[in-house]
Design a protein around this motif. Structure first.
Motif, PDB file in Angstrom:
ATOM      1  N   SER A 101       5.648 -44.001  43.397  1.00 43.67           N
ATOM      2  CA  SER A 101       6.597 -44.653  42.494  1.00 43.67           C
ATOM      3  C   SER A 101       6.114 -46.058  42.220  1.00 43.67           C
ATOM      4  CB  SER A 101       7.995 -44.708  43.113  1.00 43.67           C
ATOM      5  OG  SER A 101       8.040 -45.707  44.130  1.00 43.67           O
ATOM      6  N   SER A 102       6.836 -46.767  41.364  1.00 37.00           N
ATOM      7  CA  SER A 102       6.581 -48.183  41.180  1.00 37.00           C
ATOM      8  C   SER A 102       7.163 -48.944  42.362  1.00 37.00           C
ATOM      9  CB  SER A 102       7.222 -48.662  39.869  1.00 37.00           C
ATOM     10  OG  SER A 102       8.622 -48.433  39.907  1.00 37.00           O
ATOM     11  N   PRO A 103       6.782 -50.211  42.556  1.00 36.87           N
ATOM     12  CA  PRO A 103       7.358 -50.997  43.658  1.00 36.87           C
ATOM     13  C   PRO A 103       8.873 -51.140  43.504  1.00 36.87           C
ATOM     14  CG  PRO A 103       5.440 -52.114  42.714  1.00 36.87           C
ATOM     15  CD  PRO A 103       5.784 -50.986  41.788  1.00 36.87           C
ATOM     16  N   GLY A 104       9.577 -51.041  44.616  1.00 37.42           N
ATOM     17  CA  GLY A 104      11.010 -51.306  44.608  1.00 37.42           C
ATOM     18  C   GLY A 104      11.898 -50.163  44.188  1.00 37.42           C
ATOM     19  N   SER A 105      11.335 -48.957  44.074  1.00 38.89           N
ATOM     20  CA  SER A 105      12.146 -47.813  43.637  1.00 38.89           C
ATOM     21  C   SER A 105      12.970 -47.211  44.770  1.00 38.89           C
ATOM     22  CB  SER A 105      11.244 -46.729  43.046  1.00 38.89           C
ATOM     23  OG  SER A 105      10.403 -46.219  44.063  1.00 38.89           O
ATOM     24  N   GLY A 106      12.636 -47.584  46.014  1.00 42.39           N
ATOM     25  CA  GLY A 106      13.444 -47.124  47.144  1.00 42.39           C
ATOM     26  C   GLY A 106      12.774 -46.115  48.056  1.00 42.39           C
ATOM     27  N   LYS A 107      11.438 -46.074  48.076  1.00 41.30           N
ATOM     28  CA  LYS A 107      10.744 -45.089  48.919  1.00 41.30           C
ATOM     29  C   LYS A 107      11.046 -45.309  50.403  1.00 41.30           C
ATOM     30  CE  LYS A 107       6.541 -46.012  47.427  1.00 41.30           C
ATOM     31  NZ  LYS A 107       6.874 -47.053  46.419  1.00 41.30           N
ATOM     32  N   THR A 108      10.852 -46.536  50.868  1.00 39.13           N
ATOM     33  CA  THR A 108      11.065 -46.821  52.290  1.00 39.13           C
ATOM     34  C   THR A 108      12.529 -46.666  52.656  1.00 39.13           C
ATOM     35  OG1 THR A 108       9.228 -48.406  52.178  1.00 39.13           O
ATOM     36  CG2 THR A 108      10.616 -48.481  54.131  1.00 39.13           C
ATOM     37  N   THR A 109      13.409 -47.132  51.799  1.00 43.50           N
ATOM     38  CA  THR A 109      14.847 -47.012  52.057  1.00 43.50           C
ATOM     39  C   THR A 109      15.261 -45.550  52.161  1.00 43.50           C
ATOM     40  OG1 THR A 109      15.266 -49.085  50.889  1.00 43.50           O
ATOM     41  CG2 THR A 109      17.146 -47.625  51.203  1.00 43.50           C
ATOM     42  N   ASP A 156       0.402 -50.315  51.590  1.00 42.78           N
ATOM     43  CA  ASP A 156       0.720 -51.543  50.857  1.00 42.78           C
ATOM     44  C   ASP A 156      -0.513 -52.425  50.838  1.00 42.78           C
ATOM     45  OD1 ASP A 156       3.614 -51.578  50.066  1.00 42.78           O
ATOM     46  OD2 ASP A 156       3.896 -51.285  52.218  1.00 42.78           O
ATOM     47  N   LEU A 157      -0.580 -53.327  49.870  1.00 40.29           N
ATOM     48  CA  LEU A 157      -1.724 -54.217  49.822  1.00 40.29           C
ATOM     49  C   LEU A 157      -1.783 -55.121  51.053  1.00 40.29           C
ATOM     50  CD1 LEU A 157      -1.655 -53.236  46.830  1.00 40.29           C
ATOM     51  CD2 LEU A 157      -2.487 -55.500  46.206  1.00 40.29           C
ATOM     52  N   GLU A 158      -0.633 -55.662  51.448  1.00 36.47           N
ATOM     53  CA  GLU A 158      -0.572 -56.560  52.599  1.00 36.47           C
ATOM     54  C   GLU A 158       0.725 -56.342  53.369  1.00 36.47           C
ATOM     55  OE1 GLU A 158      -2.963 -58.412  53.610  1.00 36.47           O
ATOM     56  OE2 GLU A 158      -4.287 -58.537  51.853  1.00 36.47           O
ATOM     57  N   THR A 159       0.761 -56.817  54.579  1.00 38.33           N
ATOM     58  CA  THR A 159       1.881 -56.814  55.539  1.00 38.33           C
ATOM     59  C   THR A 159       2.152 -55.415  56.098  1.00 38.33           C
ATOM     60  OG1 THR A 159       3.888 -56.361  54.223  1.00 38.33           O
ATOM     61  CG2 THR A 159       2.965 -58.603  54.113  1.00 38.33           C
ATOM     62  N   SER A 160       2.872 -55.392  57.203  1.00 38.17           N
ATOM     63  CA  SER A 160       3.296 -54.132  57.819  1.00 38.17           C
ATOM     64  C   SER A 160       4.816 -54.010  57.763  1.00 38.17           C
ATOM     65  CB  SER A 160       2.826 -54.074  59.281  1.00 38.17           C
ATOM     66  OG  SER A 160       3.382 -55.141  60.034  1.00 38.17           O
ATOM     67  N   ARG A 161       5.429 -54.661  56.797  1.00 38.81           N
ATOM     68  CA  ARG A 161       6.894 -54.709  56.734  1.00 38.81           C
ATOM     69  C   ARG A 161       7.541 -53.339  56.640  1.00 38.81           C
ATOM     70  NH1 ARG A 161       8.086 -59.919  52.728  1.00 38.81           N
ATOM     71  NH2 ARG A 161       7.215 -61.506  54.133  1.00 38.81           N
ATOM     72  N   ASP A 162       6.991 -52.470  55.793  1.00 36.96           N
ATOM     73  CA  ASP A 162       7.616 -51.152  55.614  1.00 36.96           C
ATOM     74  C   ASP A 162       7.500 -50.312  56.874  1.00 36.96           C
ATOM     75  OD1 ASP A 162       8.347 -51.879  53.106  1.00 36.96           O
ATOM     76  OD2 ASP A 162       6.940 -50.574  52.052  1.00 36.96           O
ATOM     77  N   ALA A 163       6.323 -50.305  57.494  1.00 42.94           N
ATOM     78  CA  ALA A 163       6.163 -49.552  58.744  1.00 42.94           C
ATOM     79  C   ALA A 163       7.072 -50.113  59.825  1.00 42.94           C
ATOM     80  CB  ALA A 163       4.701 -49.594  59.199  1.00 42.94           C
TER      81      ALA A 163
END
Length: 253
Positions: free
Chosen positions: A69-77, A96-103
């Motif tokens: 999806s595009s960014p912010g569509s709600g995949k992680t949520t 993701d390009l950077e960070t481990s926020r979603d994991a």
């Protein structure tokens, strides 16, 4: 075409019918034999590795789903809340390009997850996913989700070794994205129209979106989803259960 991949190169013969002669001439890279040769080699190597990944999943009786999806569509949520609606065990490979926020978010919910940081790459490829598989305990899993980099273009060109594609389209994005980014939606086995609790506040025509999707991809299934609407999340869980890969007798032996 981005500098990292062959995202504008037609991947399968059925895509050629949607390309016009004039469109090919507007992209000089698609007329350069050396460029095409390099792109084909990259994609061919990727496809071999993708087949290896699928065999790896199947050896563990895991069904893999590519979430795009595009960014912010709600995949992680979606993945955070899905746990409340299914008894299926699942893990997530995050891109993701950077960070481990979603994991980190998923791990905090008790969901096994491994983060891939792609740097400048606008998509995951089969080699990245293969590396991530060695960081996840696969025994006992029913599903592995590959949450691809937020992008409605490049991820559609790369087979990462999953069995089915799930594409999310959120209400705030607008229903015009379907026809603007057709390759992504043609590849979808399931399209989730997400954040449907926001429909009263946005000019998003659900029926028109469904008509566009069916025109592009008559076989795709469509679900309207909101994490605030339990029935819609149950429908997602039911679809996943129905679409689990069936183990054959030969594999069980």
């Amino acid at each position: 075409m981005c500098k990292d991949c062959g995202c504008s190169l037609p991947r399968h013969s059925h895509d050629h019918s949607h390309l016009h002669h004039q469109e090919l001439h507007t992209n000089p890279q698609l007329n350069d034999k050396k460029t095409l040769s390099v792109i084909h080699k990259i994609l061919d190597k990727n496809d071999v590795e993708a087949a290896h990944n699928r065999a790896h999943f199947e050896a563990h009786n895991i069904t893999a789903f590519n979430l795009m999806s595009s960014p912010g569509s709600g995949k992680t949520t979606l993945l955070e809340h899905l746990k409340e609606y299914t008894a299926l065990n699942y893990a997530v490979i995050e891109g993701d390009l950077e960070t481990s926020r979603d994991a980190d978010r998923l791990i905090a919910k008790g969901i096994q997850a491994h983060q891939i940081q792609t740097g400048s790459a606008c998509h995951l490829d089969a080699f990245m996913v293969h590396g991530a598989l060695h960081h996840l305990p696969l025994e006992g899993l029913d599903i592995c989700f590959v949450e691809n980099v937020g992008n409605l273009v490049c991820p559609a060109s790369y087979d990462v070794g999953t069995h089915k594609n799930i594409v999310l389209l959120s209400v705030p994005e607008g229903d015009d994205k379907i026809e603007k980014y057709p390759v992504m939606f043609r590849r979808a086995d399931l399209v989730l129209i997400t954040k449907c609790d926001l429909l009263p506040y946005f000019d998003f025509d659900v029926e028109e979106a469904k008509a566009q999707l069916k025109k592009l991809n008559p076989d795709t299934q469509i679900l309207e989803v909101s994490i605030k609407q339990g029935e819609s999340m149950q429908a997602v869980a039911a679809w996943l259960k129905t679409n689990l890969r069936q183990t054959t007798v030969g594999e069980q032996q």
